[in-house]
Design an enzyme around this catalytic site. Sequence first.
Site, mmCIF file in Angstrom:
data_model
loop_
_atom_site.group_PDB
_atom_site.id
_atom_site.type_symbol
_atom_site.label_atom_id
_atom_site.label_comp_id
_atom_site.label_asym_id
_atom_site.label_seq_id
_atom_site.Cartn_x
_atom_site.Cartn_y
_atom_site.Cartn_z
ATOM 1 N N ARG A 94 7.420 22.900 -9.556
ATOM 2 C CA ARG A 94 6.685 23.626 -9.227
ATOM 3 C C ARG A 94 6.390 24.695 -10.728
ATOM 4 O O ARG A 94 5.553 25.409 -10.935
ATOM 5 C CB ARG A 94 7.402 25.240 -8.167
ATOM 6 C CG ARG A 94 6.952 24.729 -7.221
ATOM 7 C CD ARG A 94 7.216 25.682 -5.633
ATOM 8 N NE ARG A 94 7.446 25.516 -4.306
ATOM 9 C CZ ARG A 94 7.436 25.425 -3.482
ATOM 10 N NH1 ARG A 94 8.564 26.550 -3.345
ATOM 11 N NH2 ARG A 94 7.079 25.439 -2.175
ATOM 12 N N TYR A 150 -1.545 23.145 -4.126
ATOM 13 C CA TYR A 150 -0.138 22.285 -4.296
ATOM 14 C C TYR A 150 1.271 22.558 -4.730
ATOM 15 O O TYR A 150 1.278 23.552 -5.430
ATOM 16 C CB TYR A 150 -0.448 21.080 -4.437
ATOM 17 C CG TYR A 150 -0.873 20.373 -6.342
ATOM 18 C CD1 TYR A 150 -0.830 21.336 -6.794
ATOM 19 C CD2 TYR A 150 -1.317 19.628 -6.185
ATOM 20 C CE1 TYR A 150 -1.248 20.919 -8.735
ATOM 21 C CE2 TYR A 150 -1.945 18.604 -8.060
ATOM 22 C CZ TYR A 150 -1.651 19.561 -8.919
ATOM 23 O OH TYR A 150 -1.676 19.127 -9.986
ATOM 24 N N GLU A 151 1.694 21.685 -4.201
ATOM 25 C CA GLU A 151 3.217 22.458 -4.120
ATOM 26 C C GLU A 151 3.604 23.876 -3.670
ATOM 27 O O GLU A 151 4.791 24.251 -4.180
ATOM 28 C CB GLU A 151 4.112 22.278 -5.876
ATOM 29 C CG GLU A 151 3.684 20.805 -6.398
ATOM 30 C CD GLU A 151 4.192 20.016 -5.883
ATOM 31 O OE1 GLU A 151 5.074 19.869 -5.197
ATOM 32 O OE2 GLU A 151 4.037 18.694 -5.891
ATOM 33 N N GLY A 152 2.939 23.988 -3.070
ATOM 34 C CA GLY A 152 3.224 25.447 -2.112
ATOM 35 C C GLY A 152 2.622 26.204 -2.868
ATOM 36 O O GLY A 152 2.213 26.797 -3.691
#
Length: 576
Positions: free
Chosen positions: A294, A434-436
Amino acid sequence: MQNYVPPVDDYRFLMTQVLGFDGAMAEMGLEVDSDLAATVLEEAGRLCAERLHPLNRTGDEEGSRLIDGVVTLPRGFADAYREFQEAGWASLSSDPEHGGQGLPFILQLWLDEMLSATNLSFGLIPGLTRGACEAIKAHASEELKAVYLPPMVRGEWTGAMALTESGAGTDLALLKTKAEPSGENGYAVTGTKIFISSGDHDIGGNIVHLVLARLPDAPAGVKGISLFLVPKFLPDASGGFTVRNAMSVGALEKKMGIHAQPTCVMNYDGATGWLVGEPHKGLAAMFTMMNAERLMVGIQGLGIAGGAYQQAAAYARDRLQGRSADGSRGPVAIIEHADVRRMLLGVRAFVEAGRALAGWTALQLDRAHRHPDGAERARADALVALLTPVVKAGFTDFGFESAVQAQQVFGGHGYIREWGMEQYVRDARIAQIYEGTNGVQAMDLVGRKLPLGGGAVAQGFFDMIAADLEGQATPVAAGTCEALQLLRDATAALHGADADRLGAAAVDYLRLFALVSMGWMWARMAAAAKDGTSAHSGKRAVADFFARRMLPQAKGLAAALSAGAEPIMALPADAF
């Protein structure tokens, strides 16, 4: 296109004048000073500018390909990666115990900025590998570490993260991939994952997948998820890794951007894997990787904004259109037009503040891992946890907006492929997802990070900013003080709020948090830019722009936050 210019002078300014780099290194017992760090960054920047940037457009146009089950990267990528790896860049900040160079993480994060500015698709490959190494180091058995970490740290092998399924995205409780016990403490992993970045490629070496799956006795929900190390190649009788595991690429995702990045649908058909960490505790292990990723994704937004700014500023200096404001000259370079300057200054104000905040955050991560005092390590670790969603979501939101503004400077030419600006816009968009997704990051901030230490971590961060600003008389310091008070008030109003109130506030609150944090960095930079050089006068001018044209957003965000959840939740679901 304009050749990429690595921002090494700005890195040096931040290290020596703003962030106290040399003192921090001495405090942690590291024999690295700002001169050595600048030299490392200069060499990294040269590789990015001369080797990776020229591959960015050709890689986008050619894309990765899947032919007869084999994934091939665009021309030049595999060779460039081998040069990158052999020069030691893959192991820059990794633990020397496993073959890394052990340099401070701030250098890694700024290298990630230059990688993202010049070739985001390429930069994902070493970035994901580094995150996988973090998870293996923190949670795997000593046997797995001994086998897999050294070649991964050196970049000879690469890593991938396999979480998402077609029916289980953010809600990982719904995932269905299974892991059945098999021989010699291994497991047979069966299922299909989607959106797997760097899932397969032709760089060479093994590709180590970290796969979330359920054991036969797994409880329902996220408490029943385990993490497995599933390599593309298994060891043979002589100890070499030549035996193909039962995993394959079902398809390459057809995407809006990052076309050169091989984003795969992965099929695991009883693939051999090994448990990482404890049974049913896989989500915690995977979050070790995700939290590292992140921060990297936030830097992707920063890097793309910086790369797009360089192209737009060069174009604005050369492009002749229209007359001067007084009508006496024409045609003039569009840099003379106020609206073009507004767009460029907005991008630059984000990029330079983001670069400083990224460096400050990276130094906290270094302190969390290396500081001799345990209490200081814990304090720094909590600050990194607080700022991770701000960096990820704030930087990628501002980064996408910056890419669009830089494209706008080109007018119609920005919409045409040959100028390269539309690729920045397409590539930047994924970083918000992406990645949350950024909405999830905002919910993480208000729901999980603000309550850290009973709220003491956030309040301590706010107090640190206030103490830094005390006595400063610049417009940016005054504006940041005012915005900080709005942030404190918004934080207090969210204490004990219900789920709807938190959800309605989250995104606006995160942006307000990001603006205050960047204002703090601009106040630091403006205070440090004291001499009469053009570089320092430029810093002061951009700081003033940030104060007068960007910080006022804080008042609008505070007003929106004060409206609560009612304007959002009043409309019945069936009326949409």
